[in-house]
Write a protein that holds these residues in place. Sequence first.
Motif, PDB file in Angstrom:
ATOM      1  N   UNK A 229       0.834  -1.207   0.000  1.00 35.88           N
ATOM      2  CA  UNK A 229       0.000   0.000   0.000  1.00 35.88           C
ATOM      3  C   UNK A 229       0.869   1.258   0.000  1.00 35.88           C
ATOM      4  N   UNK A 230       1.916   1.290   0.820  1.00 35.18           N
ATOM      5  CA  UNK A 230       2.799   2.456   0.876  1.00 35.18           C
ATOM      6  C   UNK A 230       3.523   2.672  -0.449  1.00 35.18           C
ATOM      7  N   UNK A 231       3.959   1.565  -1.043  1.00 32.81           N
ATOM      8  CA  UNK A 231       4.691   1.682  -2.307  1.00 32.81           C
ATOM      9  C   UNK A 231       3.790   2.228  -3.414  1.00 32.81           C
ATOM     10  N   UNK A 232       2.563   1.732  -3.495  1.00 36.11           N
ATOM     11  CA  UNK A 232       1.627   2.214  -4.528  1.00 36.11           C
ATOM     12  C   UNK A 232       1.262   3.678  -4.273  1.00 36.11           C
ATOM     13  N   UNK A 233       1.064   4.010  -2.990  1.00 37.44           N
ATOM     14  CA  UNK A 233       0.731   5.407  -2.680  1.00 37.44           C
ATOM     15  C   UNK A 233       1.871   6.345  -3.065  1.00 37.44           C
ATOM     16  N   UNK A 234       3.109   5.889  -2.840  1.00 34.61           N
ATOM     17  CA  UNK A 234       4.267   6.703  -3.220  1.00 34.61           C
ATOM     18  C   UNK A 234       4.340   6.847  -4.741  1.00 34.61           C
ATOM     19  N   UNK A 235       4.085   5.752  -5.477  1.00 34.45           N
ATOM     20  CA  UNK A 235       4.139   5.782  -6.928  1.00 34.45           C
ATOM     21  C   UNK A 235       3.064   6.696  -7.499  1.00 34.45           C
ATOM     22  N   UNK A 236       1.923   6.771  -6.848  1.00 34.90           N
ATOM     23  CA  UNK A 236       0.817   7.613  -7.331  1.00 34.90           C
ATOM     24  C   UNK A 236       0.910   9.040  -6.820  1.00 34.90           C
ATOM     25  N   UNK A 237       1.939   9.358  -6.040  1.00 34.25           N
ATOM     26  CA  UNK A 237       2.143  10.710  -5.544  1.00 34.25           C
ATOM     27  C   UNK A 237       1.283  11.075  -4.366  1.00 34.25           C
ATOM     28  N   UNK A 238       0.730  10.097  -3.691  1.00 35.54           N
ATOM     29  CA  UNK A 238      -0.113  10.385  -2.529  1.00 35.54           C
ATOM     30  C   UNK A 238       0.702  10.559  -1.256  1.00 35.54           C
ATOM     31  N   UNK A 239       1.971  10.233  -1.306  1.00 34.54           N
ATOM     32  CA  UNK A 239       2.866  10.415  -0.168  1.00 34.54           C
ATOM     33  C   UNK A 239       3.945  11.420  -0.554  1.00 34.54           C
ATOM     34  N   UNK A 240       4.469  12.152   0.420  1.00 31.74           N
ATOM     35  CA  UNK A 240       5.533  13.124   0.115  1.00 31.74           C
ATOM     36  C   UNK A 240       6.755  12.423  -0.488  1.00 31.74           C
ATOM     37  N   UNK A 241       7.338  13.077  -1.474  1.00 31.27           N
ATOM     38  CA  UNK A 241       8.503  12.505  -2.152  1.00 31.27           C
ATOM     39  C   UNK A 241       9.780  12.884  -1.384  1.00 31.27           C
ATOM     40  N   UNK A 242       9.906  12.318  -0.190  1.00 26.88           N
ATOM     41  CA  UNK A 242      11.044  12.655   0.668  1.00 26.88           C
ATOM     42  C   UNK A 242      11.854  11.397   0.966  1.00 26.88           C
ATOM     43  N   UNK A 243      13.109  11.639   1.463  1.00 26.54           N
ATOM     44  CA  UNK A 243      13.976  10.509   1.817  1.00 26.54           C
ATOM     45  C   UNK A 243      13.411   9.726   2.989  1.00 26.54           C
ATOM     46  N   UNK A 245      10.277   9.140   3.712  1.00 25.49           N
ATOM     47  CA  UNK A 245       9.214   8.254   3.205  1.00 25.49           C
ATOM     48  C   UNK A 245       9.825   7.072   2.462  1.00 25.49           C
ATOM     49  N   UNK A 246      10.856   7.355   1.656  1.00 29.70           N
ATOM     50  CA  UNK A 246      11.504   6.265   0.907  1.00 29.70           C
ATOM     51  C   UNK A 246      12.139   5.266   1.868  1.00 29.70           C
ATOM     52  N   UNK A 247      12.805   5.760   2.917  1.00 31.16           N
ATOM     53  CA  UNK A 247      13.424   4.862   3.894  1.00 31.16           C
ATOM     54  C   UNK A 247      12.377   4.026   4.630  1.00 31.16           C
ATOM     55  N   UNK A 248      11.234   4.657   4.916  1.00 30.46           N
ATOM     56  CA  UNK A 248      10.155   3.927   5.597  1.00 30.46           C
ATOM     57  C   UNK A 248       9.604   2.812   4.712  1.00 30.46           C
ATOM     58  N   UNK A 249       9.434   3.133   3.413  1.00 34.49           N
ATOM     59  CA  UNK A 249       8.933   2.113   2.473  1.00 34.49           C
ATOM     60  C   UNK A 249       9.950   0.977   2.344  1.00 34.49           C
ATOM     61  N   UNK A 250      11.227   1.319   2.268  1.00 35.52           N
ATOM     62  CA  UNK A 250      12.262   0.286   2.166  1.00 35.52           C
ATOM     63  C   UNK A 250      12.294  -0.593   3.419  1.00 35.52           C
ATOM     64  N   UNK A 251      12.081   0.031   4.592  1.00 32.97           N
ATOM     65  CA  UNK A 251      12.073  -0.748   5.834  1.00 32.97           C
ATOM     66  C   UNK A 251      10.912  -1.754   5.838  1.00 32.97           C
ATOM     67  N   UNK A 252       9.756  -1.286   5.372  1.00 32.81           N
ATOM     68  CA  UNK A 252       8.613  -2.217   5.286  1.00 32.81           C
ATOM     69  C   UNK A 252       8.874  -3.312   4.246  1.00 32.81           C
ATOM     70  N   UNK A 253       9.607  -2.950   3.181  1.00 33.52           N
ATOM     71  CA  UNK A 253       9.949  -3.960   2.166  1.00 33.52           C
ATOM     72  C   UNK A 253      10.846  -5.035   2.761  1.00 33.52           C
ATOM     73  N   UNK A 254      11.839  -4.639   3.557  1.00 32.23           N
ATOM     74  CA  UNK A 254      12.732  -5.600   4.206  1.00 32.23           C
ATOM     75  C   UNK A 254      11.955  -6.478   5.177  1.00 32.23           C
ATOM     76  N   UNK A 255      11.047  -5.843   5.948  1.00 36.30           N
ATOM     77  CA  UNK A 255      10.232  -6.615   6.897  1.00 36.30           C
ATOM     78  C   UNK A 255       9.335  -7.603   6.162  1.00 36.30           C
TER      79      UNK A 255
END
Length: 294
Positions: A229-243, A245-255
């Motif tokens: 959900x976070x990754x799709x929201x980021x791709x669609x621009x619904x989340x701020x394009x910040x580092x 947010x990217x680190x948070x998405x990557x952390x969830x990806x690792x988990x």
Amino acid sequence: MYVTVQIIPAFGEDLPYEIYEVAPYDEVELLVNSLIRQLVPEISNRNPVQLHLSVQPEDARVFIDGVLISDISEPLTVFSGQHTISVSATGYQSATKTAVFDGSDNFSISIELEKTELVVLEVDTGSSSASLYIHTEYFGQTPETVTLPSLPTIGQLVSKEVVTYFVFNPDKIKNNDTAEGDEVFMSVKPNKIQTEQRIEKQRNVLYWSLGLLYLSLPPAMLVNGIWNDKYRAYELGRLPQTDDVINNINAWNVASIATIGVSVGLGVNLIIQLTRYLIAADQTVPKVPKAERQ
């Protein structure tokens, strides 16, 4: 001992049918058989007949309708109708004959058993000795040599309360074209763990493995769903394009990868434990060891 038996008709005016016998207490079996011989014709309209049996070999065991006959030297009293006669003896092939005794007071039956080929079997269990049982009869400690009929036979090896079943099948003997009486060597590997305990232990491990797999699936699906959900929201621009947010998405990806990896590992472990359980359960099936004529 005085015994009276009376049959009272349920309908009609026929008088009751009564018989009696007198015998010492230690002859109660003879008394009962005498009463039966008198009652059966009256109840079932089956008349007593004399059966003369001739059996070879003479020491064979004779059964009539599943009842062992201790002495066939004298004519036997049976009742008209169908009867099954079974004869068995050590070293001979058993025989069963079904006959209908009607239309006469005397019948003669001759049964001659065919000899069974004998085989001298040497049973070896390697470095560990075990008690050898064949048809529940104890033969000694392995290695042991026994003489058996050349027929499929189930045996047991008992070592420290651990039981191993095996099947001796003459048709599986290598070099089967040799003469009767040649010694046959058979090597059996005894079980090391009692079958019941091994199956119960492996069953518990299997259940725990299945339970852990079930427990791992909800977190894996939840974490993977959050990351997706976070990754799709980021791709669609619904989340701020910040580092951040990217680190948070990557952390969830690792988990997500970790939890899915745990579930996959538990699934593989379940397959392994299921295989071990089936191997343990297979221990209850009699082994068919290789046998070879010497």
